[in-house]
Design a protein around this motif. Sequence first.
Motif: not given
Length: 310
Positions: A79-87
């Motif tokens: 979840g953290l990795y996905c969020g960093l990619q989307q931000a």
Amino acid sequence: MTKKLSIIVPCYCEEESIPLFYDAVEKVALQLPNIKLEYWFIDDGSSDNTLDELRKLQQKDPEHVHYASFSRNFGKEAGLYCGLQQATGDYVAVMDVDLQDPPELLPKMLGYLESGEYDCVGTRRVDRKGEPPIRSFFAHMFYKLINKISDTEIVDGARDYRLMTRKMVDAILSMSEYNRFSKGIFSWVGFKTKYLEYQNKERVAGKTNWNFWSLLKYSIDGIVSFSQTPLNIASYVGLLSSVASVIGIIFVIARKLIYGGSAFGWASMVCIFLLIGGIQLLCLGIVGKYIGKIFMEVKNRPVYILKEKK
């Protein structure tokens, strides 16, 4: 000049906390002039109505609120990795949706970053009030252990709650490994970090999905990801066992030559065999843990799979 602040919020079965979190952050946003907020809620395959709540919130504020939903539960690290990619923000914050990470610290954190002196402002709890004593004890032991056996320092009590510059976020995203341990990654990439201390806060709603065994597994993953000491220990134990075996053989031969007679002590020998066998299995288990991590990496599977994004 207006800058964008992206807030990454991993969610797993947090339907009650989501609206409370959004309202709390929006109140703090009034204290952030020239800052445009961007929310990225990451639904980690929740089994409750978390996704429905995110859809409602996105419809309510489509300009600022975005969400991504996984096809199943991939874990908080995904979840953290996905969020960093989307931000897409100039600054990126990572927060828990249960409000144990106080939004009131955001203005102060942003101030440190805008001063240009720091690349990251992290947070750490100065106490663990409300947690079971056994859990707090093992948490402190974990930090002491990993800081002794790893070259990567992890601050005791440090939370994932932090505010980072775009440069640091890009550095973290360059580490595309499958087996992720964000606390270690945040430290490993370097960059100057300032830590703010605060008192532990209770959840605003719902109950935690972390139990003792899941935290223990997470801790072991962290040690394996950032230290080779367990492998070194296995090597040293194997070496000591070999040396002890040679000494034992010399002793038995010398006793036979000096005193004669037949070998004796079968019960003790069986115990020794079991001990050595147990040590061998332990060492194989340690080696197997690292090989398993390598196996997952070389398969090159995605860290997560998206089902829905908006």
